[in-house]
Enzyme design. Structure first.
Site, PDB file in Angstrom:
ATOM      1  N   ASP A   1       0.945  -1.201  -0.144  1.00 28.85           N
ATOM      2  CA  ASP A   1       0.111  -0.182   0.092  1.00 28.85           C
ATOM      3  C   ASP A   1       0.825   1.228   0.141  1.00 28.85           C
ATOM      4  OD1 ASP A   1      -2.106   1.486   0.255  1.00 28.85           O
ATOM      5  OD2 ASP A   1      -2.384   1.263   2.343  1.00 28.85           O
TER       6      ASP A   1
ATOM      7  N   GLU B   1      -1.286   5.610  -8.966  1.00 28.93           N
ATOM      8  CA  GLU B   1      -2.102   6.801  -8.294  1.00 28.93           C
ATOM      9  C   GLU B   1      -1.739   8.080  -9.251  1.00 28.93           C
ATOM     10  OE1 GLU B   1      -2.461   9.241  -4.276  1.00 28.93           O
ATOM     11  OE2 GLU B   1      -2.212   7.205  -4.112  1.00 28.93           O
TER      12      GLU B   1
ATOM     13  N   HIS C   1      -7.964   9.778   3.702  1.00 31.87           N
ATOM     14  CA  HIS C   1      -7.469   8.778   4.591  1.00 31.87           C
ATOM     15  C   HIS C   1      -7.932   9.360   6.096  1.00 31.87           C
ATOM     16  CE1 HIS C   1      -4.480   7.974   1.321  1.00 31.87           C
ATOM     17  NE2 HIS C   1      -5.143   6.779   1.579  1.00 31.87           N
ATOM     18  N   GLY C   2      -8.363   8.343   7.185  1.00 34.48           N
ATOM     19  CA  GLY C   2      -8.420   8.867   8.531  1.00 34.48           C
ATOM     20  C   GLY C   2     -10.016   8.934   8.633  1.00 34.48           C
TER      21      GLY C   2
ATOM     22  N   HIS D   1      -9.398   4.855  -2.012  1.00 30.92           N
ATOM     23  CA  HIS D   1      -8.800   4.885  -0.759  1.00 30.92           C
ATOM     24  C   HIS D   1      -9.437   5.847   0.147  1.00 30.92           C
ATOM     25  CE1 HIS D   1      -4.427   3.748  -1.802  1.00 30.92           C
ATOM     26  NE2 HIS D   1      -4.950   3.644  -2.960  1.00 30.92           N
TER      27      HIS D   1
ATOM     28  N   GLY E   1     -11.645   4.403   2.798  1.00 32.87           N
ATOM     29  CA  GLY E   1     -13.142   3.622   2.886  1.00 32.87           C
ATOM     30  C   GLY E   1     -13.501   3.776   4.285  1.00 32.87           C
TER      31      GLY E   1
END
Length: 283
Positions: free
Chosen positions: A83, A135, A179-180, A207, A209
């Site tokens: 990742d 990405e 993220h987070g 990304h 989720g």
């Protein structure tokens, strides 16, 4: 079949109109939780490690343990994925460790540099049958206050060129997730997801989720998202249940009991994610 390429999992997911959950694991406990959740739901899964998790786990011992576990869950198809790989060297190291998929994240680089390094990773990985995720666009991080403004979202036309020139197998794109832990529901750009899927022809990766409403997850899947990453919710669920157990059993010094309490929380979170992805009963 056990260990397979991520490409094979995502191609089936895209054709079947579901997504495969990708779950971060930094130790054997986490990996057991992913496999046990997969068995309970009869779902394919992706076990992924960030570079920092590879370092923390000493790399090879954990990968060997995951593959050994996979032999005990033979009915489950799974991939081992890097990742947010930060370099060609890191991707190469993980291929040698036994990963069946790697991600190279050059999204912070100028477009041409991102293309050049990603293409190198693809050539290296494809030579030995390993999947590559690339990405384009800046995926934010709520823990650091990063947001996804219009300038950071993935441009579909640019994504088409990026995918054609690099030869990647799936595309991590920015379309409103981060993220987070979200402070409010994220606002996903579904038109962008549809355009990315149509123009690139590749499985799209979501990304961030954790915290995305189920309705939004299902809509994104219907538009071409075939892989969804979950990490924060796994760690939070593990710690929440472990803390509750410790509060109720302050004198218990059995590490197995303490970890098992956290494992139960993590398994619940993974099962819930799998059900949202619609990959249950796809084995």
């Amino acid at each position: 079949m056990a260990l397979v390429t991520m490409k094979s999992l995502l191609e089936k997911a895209k054709q079947g109109h579901y997504a495969v959950g990708a779950f971060n694991a930094c130790n054997l406990e986490n990996a057991i939780c992913v496999f046990e959740s997969a068995r309970q739901t009869q779902s394919p899964v992706i076990i992924q490690l960030h570079g920092s998790e590879v370092i923390y786990s000493k790399g090879q011992p954990l990968i060997d343990a995951i593959i050994s576990l996979g032999d005990q869950y033979r009915e489950i198809d799974y991939a081992i994925h890097l990742d947010h790989g930060e370099s060609f060297a890191e991707a190469t190291k993980c291929v040698r460790l036994g990963f069946s998929s790697v991600m190279y994240d050059g999204s912070s680089l100028p477009f041409e540099e991102n293309v050049a390094i990603t293409k190198q990773v693809v050539e290296m990985a494809h030579a030995v049958g390993v999947t590559v995720e690339g990405e384009l666009g800046a995926i934010g991080n709520t823990e650091f206050g990063e947001s996804n403004g219009p300038a950071t979202l993935t441009d579909p036309a640019e994504a088409k060129e990026f995918c054609e020139r690099t030869g990647i197998d799936c595309l991590a794109a920015s379309f409103g997730t981060a993220h987070g832990l979200y402070k409010s529901d994220p606002k996903l750009d579904f038109d962008r997801v549809a355009a990315l899927s149509e123009l690139t022809g590749l499985p799209i990766v979501m990304h961030g989720g954790t915290g995305v409403p189920e309705a939004d997850i299902k809509k994104a899947i219907s538009l071409g998202v075939a892989k969804i990453n979950f990490s924060t919710i796994l760690r939070k669920s593990f710690l929440d249940d472990m803390k509750e157990y410790l509060n109720q059993n302050p004198d218990d010094l059995m590490v197995m009991d303490i970890f098992n309490a956290g494992n139960k929380g993590m398994i619940k979170a993974i099962v819930n994610a799998i059900n949202m992805c619609g990959s249950n009963n796809k084995m």
